[in-house]
Design a protein around this motif. Structure first.
Motif, PDB file in Angstrom:
ATOM      1  N   ASP A   1       2.346   7.887  -1.087  1.00  0.00           N
ATOM      2  CA  ASP A   1       3.341   6.815  -1.136  1.00  0.00           C
ATOM      3  C   ASP A   1       2.696   5.449  -0.936  1.00  0.00           C
ATOM      4  OD1 ASP A   1       5.320   8.786  -1.330  1.00  0.00           O
ATOM      5  OD2 ASP A   1       5.649   8.834   0.835  1.00  0.00           O
ATOM      6  N   PHE A   2       1.436   5.427  -0.516  1.00  0.00           N
ATOM      7  CA  PHE A   2       0.751   4.182  -0.169  1.00  0.00           C
ATOM      8  C   PHE A   2      -0.552   4.023  -0.958  1.00  0.00           C
ATOM      9  CE2 PHE A   2       3.411   5.535   3.268  1.00  0.00           C
ATOM     10  CZ  PHE A   2       4.055   4.376   3.661  1.00  0.00           C
ATOM     11  N   SER A   3      -0.543   4.433  -2.200  1.00  0.00           N
ATOM     12  CA  SER A   3      -1.766   4.397  -3.017  1.00  0.00           C
ATOM     13  C   SER A   3      -2.356   2.990  -3.119  1.00  0.00           C
ATOM     14  CB  SER A   3      -1.501   4.971  -4.412  1.00  0.00           C
ATOM     15  OG  SER A   3      -0.466   4.247  -5.046  1.00  0.00           O
ATOM     16  N   GLU A   4      -1.508   1.973  -3.067  1.00  0.00           N
ATOM     17  CA  GLU A   4      -1.991   0.591  -3.154  1.00  0.00           C
ATOM     18  C   GLU A   4      -2.717   0.153  -1.875  1.00  0.00           C
ATOM     19  OE1 GLU A   4       1.787   0.315  -0.924  1.00  0.00           O
ATOM     20  OE2 GLU A   4       1.181   1.463  -2.682  1.00  0.00           O
ATOM     21  N   ARG A   5      -2.609   0.915  -0.812  1.00  0.00           N
ATOM     22  CA  ARG A   5      -3.255   0.581   0.466  1.00  0.00           C
ATOM     23  C   ARG A   5      -4.638   1.219   0.612  1.00  0.00           C
ATOM     24  NH1 ARG A   5      -1.252  -3.792   1.953  1.00  0.00           N
ATOM     25  NH2 ARG A   5      -2.434  -3.491   3.832  1.00  0.00           N
TER      26      ARG A   5
END
Length: 142
Positions: A32-36
């Motif tokens: 859910d946090f691939s951009e992080r």
């Protein structure tokens, strides 16, 4: 005799509760946090003025234990935390060494996972190692 054995077991069970209310509300996944996600080599080169770098392993029991706390801090508390999956490119240190003030990634390593670095102006200001220390940091700052 049974009552005497029950007391320590009950104390252990009470101490095994979740650290935040996040796990009671929502269950997050790293995906859910691939951009992080960032690479270890980019930890000290981000443009953000202040941020955290969280080094974890999917197979680390302590990392699994605090996964929801970390992801909750990102999603619900808007903490600027970047996620770094442990790889063997990350230097493992045999003992705790000085970390404060490091600005060069080649001088930085970890003792183990989980590890949370606080970075300010591309300089390591603090390092928190282990689930207890990281949870205390999250709890004291939220």
């Amino acid at each position: 005799m049974k009552k005497l054995l029950l007391l320590p077991i009950l104390c252990l069970l009470i101490g095994c509760g979740k650290h935040t209310k996040s796990s009671d509300i929502t269950s997050y996944e790293y995906s859910d946090f691939s951009e992080r996600f960032i690479e270890w080599t980019n930890l000290l080169s981000l443009e953000d003025e202040k941020y955290y770098g969280y080094i974890f392993s999917y197979t680390c029991g302590h990392c699994v234990e605090i996964k929801q706390d970390i992801l909750y801090a990102i999603k619900e508390r808007n903490w600027n935390i970047y996620l770094i999956e442990f790889t063997y490119e990350i230097p493992l240190l045999a003992s705790d060494s000085e970390y404060h003030g490091i600005t060069n990634i080649d001088e930085l390593g970890i003792v183990g996972t989980p590890t949370l670095f606080y970075i300010e102006n591309k300089t390591v200001m603090e390092r928190y190692t282990g689930s207890r220390e990281i949870i205390m940091t999250l709890s004291n700052s939220l």
